[in-house]
Design a protein around this motif. Structure first.
Motif, PDB file in Angstrom:
ATOM      1  N   GLU A 173      24.329 -14.277  -1.530  1.00  0.00           N
ATOM      2  CA  GLU A 173      23.565 -14.420  -1.909  1.00  0.00           C
ATOM      3  C   GLU A 173      22.433 -13.600  -1.990  1.00  0.00           C
ATOM      4  OE1 GLU A 173      22.776 -18.866  -2.041  1.00  0.00           O
ATOM      5  OE2 GLU A 173      24.365 -19.565  -2.884  1.00  0.00           O
ATOM      6  N   GLU A 174      22.032 -13.168  -0.604  1.00  0.00           N
ATOM      7  CA  GLU A 174      20.983 -12.998  -0.131  1.00  0.00           C
ATOM      8  C   GLU A 174      21.069 -11.199  -0.364  1.00  0.00           C
ATOM      9  OE1 GLU A 174      20.393 -15.185   3.043  1.00  0.00           O
ATOM     10  OE2 GLU A 174      22.049 -13.556   4.063  1.00  0.00           O
ATOM     11  N   GLU A 175      21.963 -10.960  -0.907  1.00  0.00           N
ATOM     12  CA  GLU A 175      22.194  -9.320  -1.474  1.00  0.00           C
ATOM     13  C   GLU A 175      21.564  -8.799  -2.385  1.00  0.00           C
ATOM     14  OE1 GLU A 175      26.580  -8.705  -1.902  1.00  0.00           O
ATOM     15  OE2 GLU A 175      27.377  -8.856  -0.432  1.00  0.00           O
ATOM     16  N   VAL A 176      20.749  -9.661  -3.864  1.00  0.00           N
ATOM     17  CA  VAL A 176      19.954  -9.001  -4.176  1.00  0.00           C
ATOM     18  C   VAL A 176      18.510  -8.763  -3.263  1.00  0.00           C
ATOM     19  CG1 VAL A 176      18.356  -9.320  -5.891  1.00  0.00           C
ATOM     20  CG2 VAL A 176      21.349 -10.593  -5.647  1.00  0.00           C
ATOM     21  N   VAL A 177      18.558  -7.680  -3.607  1.00  0.00           N
ATOM     22  CA  VAL A 177      16.919  -7.516  -2.708  1.00  0.00           C
ATOM     23  C   VAL A 177      15.976  -7.316  -2.912  1.00  0.00           C
ATOM     24  CG1 VAL A 177      15.908  -5.486  -0.351  1.00  0.00           C
ATOM     25  CG2 VAL A 177      18.744  -6.042  -0.541  1.00  0.00           C
ATOM     26  N   LEU A 178      14.894  -7.137  -2.688  1.00  0.00           N
ATOM     27  CA  LEU A 178      13.792  -7.347  -3.176  1.00  0.00           C
ATOM     28  C   LEU A 178      12.700  -6.495  -3.602  1.00  0.00           C
ATOM     29  CD1 LEU A 178      12.819 -11.032  -4.443  1.00  0.00           C
ATOM     30  CD2 LEU A 178      13.601  -8.970  -6.341  1.00  0.00           C
ATOM     31  N   PRO A 179      11.918  -5.691  -4.028  1.00  0.00           N
ATOM     32  CA  PRO A 179      11.166  -4.890  -3.516  1.00  0.00           C
ATOM     33  C   PRO A 179       9.866  -5.635  -2.991  1.00  0.00           C
ATOM     34  CG  PRO A 179      11.621  -4.478  -5.652  1.00  0.00           C
ATOM     35  CD  PRO A 179      12.262  -5.917  -5.842  1.00  0.00           C
ATOM     36  N   ARG A 180       9.435  -4.975  -2.269  1.00  0.00           N
ATOM     37  CA  ARG A 180       7.976  -6.040  -0.644  1.00  0.00           C
ATOM     38  C   ARG A 180       7.433  -4.908  -1.029  1.00  0.00           C
ATOM     39  NH1 ARG A 180       9.284  -6.434   4.458  1.00  0.00           N
ATOM     40  NH2 ARG A 180       9.400  -8.934   4.194  1.00  0.00           N
ATOM     41  N   PHE A 181       5.965  -5.875  -1.111  1.00  0.00           N
ATOM     42  CA  PHE A 181       4.464  -4.753  -1.630  1.00  0.00           C
ATOM     43  C   PHE A 181       4.071  -5.848   0.133  1.00  0.00           C
ATOM     44  CE2 PHE A 181       4.354  -4.358  -6.232  1.00  0.00           C
ATOM     45  CZ  PHE A 181       5.699  -3.504  -6.202  1.00  0.00           C
ATOM     46  N   ALA A 182       3.434  -4.698   0.492  1.00  0.00           N
ATOM     47  CA  ALA A 182       3.102  -5.486   2.364  1.00  0.00           C
ATOM     48  C   ALA A 182       1.389  -5.222   2.020  1.00  0.00           C
ATOM     49  CB  ALA A 182       3.387  -4.711   3.603  1.00  0.00           C
ATOM     50  N   VAL A 183       0.829  -6.601   2.255  1.00  0.00           N
ATOM     51  CA  VAL A 183      -0.408  -6.540   2.402  1.00  0.00           C
ATOM     52  C   VAL A 183      -1.074  -6.195   4.012  1.00  0.00           C
ATOM     53  CG1 VAL A 183      -3.050  -8.057   1.415  1.00  0.00           C
ATOM     54  CG2 VAL A 183      -0.869  -8.023  -0.118  1.00  0.00           C
ATOM     55  N   VAL A 184      -1.726  -5.184   3.712  1.00  0.00           N
ATOM     56  CA  VAL A 184      -1.991  -4.692   5.358  1.00  0.00           C
ATOM     57  C   VAL A 184      -3.694  -4.044   4.686  1.00  0.00           C
ATOM     58  CG1 VAL A 184       0.072  -3.997   5.755  1.00  0.00           C
ATOM     59  CG2 VAL A 184      -1.511  -2.185   4.804  1.00  0.00           C
ATOM     60  N   GLY A 185      -4.277  -4.237   6.506  1.00  0.00           N
ATOM     61  CA  GLY A 185      -5.101  -3.929   6.584  1.00  0.00           C
ATOM     62  C   GLY A 185      -5.632  -4.500   7.678  1.00  0.00           C
ATOM     63  N   ARG A 186      -7.206  -4.126   8.627  1.00  0.00           N
ATOM     64  CA  ARG A 186      -7.905  -5.025   9.579  1.00  0.00           C
ATOM     65  C   ARG A 186      -7.401  -6.000   9.191  1.00  0.00           C
ATOM     66  NH1 ARG A 186     -12.243  -1.174  11.584  1.00  0.00           N
ATOM     67  NH2 ARG A 186     -11.994  -3.141  12.792  1.00  0.00           N
ATOM     68  N   PRO A 187      -8.192  -6.843  10.725  1.00  0.00           N
ATOM     69  CA  PRO A 187      -8.737  -8.239  10.577  1.00  0.00           C
ATOM     70  C   PRO A 187     -10.036  -8.307  10.076  1.00  0.00           C
ATOM     71  CG  PRO A 187      -7.983  -7.825  12.598  1.00  0.00           C
ATOM     72  CD  PRO A 187      -8.031  -5.905  11.746  1.00  0.00           C
ATOM     73  N   ASN A 188      -9.710  -9.381   9.634  1.00  0.00           N
ATOM     74  CA  ASN A 188     -11.382 -10.212   8.777  1.00  0.00           C
ATOM     75  C   ASN A 188     -11.745  -9.241   7.507  1.00  0.00           C
ATOM     76  OD1 ASN A 188     -11.489 -11.923  10.323  1.00  0.00           O
ATOM     77  ND2 ASN A 188     -12.201 -10.249  12.072  1.00  0.00           N
ATOM     78  N   ALA A 189     -10.632  -8.565   6.929  1.00  0.00           N
ATOM     79  CA  ALA A 189     -10.771  -7.736   4.788  1.00  0.00           C
ATOM     80  C   ALA A 189     -10.469  -8.288   4.314  1.00  0.00           C
ATOM     81  CB  ALA A 189      -9.798  -6.205   5.757  1.00  0.00           C
ATOM     82  N   GLY A 190      -9.675  -9.200   3.956  1.00  0.00           N
ATOM     83  CA  GLY A 190      -9.916 -10.681   3.618  1.00  0.00           C
ATOM     84  C   GLY A 190      -8.322 -10.932   3.000  1.00  0.00           C
ATOM     85  N   LYS A 191      -7.077 -10.382   3.907  1.00  0.00           N
ATOM     86  CA  LYS A 191      -5.594 -10.166   3.285  1.00  0.00           C
ATOM     87  C   LYS A 191      -5.710 -11.746   3.255  1.00  0.00           C
ATOM     88  CE  LYS A 191      -4.397  -7.882   7.321  1.00  0.00           C
ATOM     89  NZ  LYS A 191      -6.282  -8.355   8.152  1.00  0.00           N
TER      90      LYS A 191
END
Length: 438
Positions: A173-191
């Motif tokens: 069931e876990e073999e389907v790997v979805l694309p991963r969009f990472a939300v990154v940035g410095r602290p307090n930027a609004g992530k």
């Protein structure tokens, strides 16, 4: 493949940076390195026996009096312990056990993560005997090596990779790997605000699942007929002692998020501008060959009379040269302005990153361009490029076959990249170009 994080810790002048440099420069280990990711720390990527890992050198952080010295050591080691998978504790056989070593060892004895005690400057049999003293640190067996000469580093790396967490076999069931969009940035930027705004308004969210990166949350998200995991790196618990080291802490978690992502959504604070920390995270993503989208958040708080989106965008592109073909959007997470446009752009960058250009179409377009603007002759020798193709790699890589590839310089390589970007949509996607013998 999971990338583990190794933190090199220890008191000053035991050879941490020398070991770091040797790890990332070894021919069988080197992938890439970025110097000065945050202040005077170093971040590098290595590989040993087919196992990739990241190395964080926490050296050079001690300043001031003895009290400040000790407090800073404790703070940095605690941060490294918290974010790393394996701790590489370096000591110096020439000086033996010092009070500072004992202080670090006291902290390391309390953690559940693997600790590899590494005794540096051991380059003869007499010093092998002297190293026996380090059993008194209470950390069990140790590895001896010499960072300067390189002796023993192979055994050190063998022992290191054995300590990496074992990969858990996936179920069907876990073999389907979805694309991963990472939300990154410095602290307090609004992530956090960005993630919360999307989660709070959209009924297409399926579930929250534990991410492959420790302490990050993957939100399975369905939008535009496209399903992906949105990785929130902002929701990690706040530590009590990271107030003065928020930049170091944010990079540690950004490293992990970036390495496990396909697309990096870099959020910057418009009221602060595109600062050094933002640039560091941007180049981490670029060096890891990830797709990148830049979101300028809090644009609603900027004085429009003295600032325009055009001027702000020009400033950013000047600071990310030569990789300027990156989408930049101005958003407000509080007012929920252009957030879905940001996701739509991220999906587009993902599609561009995985696109494949047929060899016939590539040659049909590029060869006439090359014929009109051929590489400059060198020493009276004319360079001819006869054929090009895209390599079957996860990220866009192109190879051009020439009679004298060794004479093709960086400016012409940039010209070829620009032509590829003009003819094919690779916005936000790093491109690798190689010239090979025909």
């Amino acid at each position: 493949m999971n990338n583990n994080i190794v933190a090199i810790v220890g008191r000053p002048n035991v050879g941490k940076s020398t070991l770091f440099n040797r790890l990332i420069q070894r021919r069988e280990a080197i992938v890439d390195a970025v110097s000065g990711v945050t202040r005077d720390r170093n971040y590098g990527k290595s590989e040993w026996n087919g196992k990739p890992f990241s190395v964080i050198d926490t050296g050079g952080y001690i300043k001031g009096s003895e009290d400040v010295f000790e407090a800073e050591i404790r703070r940095q080691v605690e941060l490294a312990i918290d974010e790393a998978d394996v701790i590489l504790f370096v000591v110096d056989v020439e000086e033996g056990i010092t009070p500072m070593d004992e202080e670090v060892a006291k902290l390391l004895r309390k953690v559940t993560k693997p600790v590899l005690l590494s005794v540096n400057k051991v380059d003869n049999a007499m010093r092998e005997k002297d190293a026996l003293e380090f059993y008194n640190l209470g950390l069990g067996d140790y590895i001896t090596f010499s960072g300067m000469s390189g002796s023993g580093t192979g055994e050190l790396l063998d022992a290191l990779v054995e300590l990496f967490p074992k990969e858990i076999p996936t179920t069907e069931e876990e073999e389907v790997v979805l694309p991963r969009f990472a939300v990154v940035g410095r602290p307090n930027a609004g992530k956090s605000s960005f993630i919360n705004a999307l989660i709070g308004e959209d009924r297409y969210i399926v579930t929250d699942i534990a991410g492959t990166t420790r302490d990050a949350i993957d939100t399975k998200y369905n939008r535009f007929g496209f399903e992906f995991n949105l990785v929130d790196t902002a929701g990690i618990r706040r530590k009590a002692k990271v107030k003065e080291d928020l930049e170091f802490y944010s990079v540690m978690r950004s490293v992990r998020a970036i390495e496990h992502s396909d697309i990096c959504i870099l959020i910057i604070d418009a009221t602060r501008g595109f600062e050094g920390q933002d640039q560091s995270i941007f180049w981490l993503a670029e060096k890891n060959r990830k797709g990148i989208v830049i979101l300028v958040n809090k644009w609603d708080l900027v004085e429009k009379e003295t600032n325009s989106t055009r001027d702000f965008e020009v400033q950013i592109r000047e600071q990310i040269q030569p990789f300027t073909d990156v989408p930049i959007l101005f958003v407000s997470t509080i007012n929920k302005q252009r957030l879905l446009k940001a996701l739509e752009t991220s999906v587009k960058v993902f599609e561009s990153r995985k696109q494949r250009v047929s060899t016939s179409k590539l040659n049909e377009l590029m060869l006439p361009i090359i014929e009109r603007t051929s590489p400059p002759a060198v020493k009276g020798k004319y360079i001819k490029i006869k054929y090009c193709t895209q390599l079957p790699t996860p990220t866009p890589q192109f190879v051009f076959f020439a009679n004298l590839p060794q004479y093709i310089k960086e400016p012409y390589k940039r010209f070829i990249e620009n032509q590829l970007r003009e003819n094919f949509d690779f916005q936000g996607v790093p491109i690798d170009i190689y010239f090979r013998q025909k």
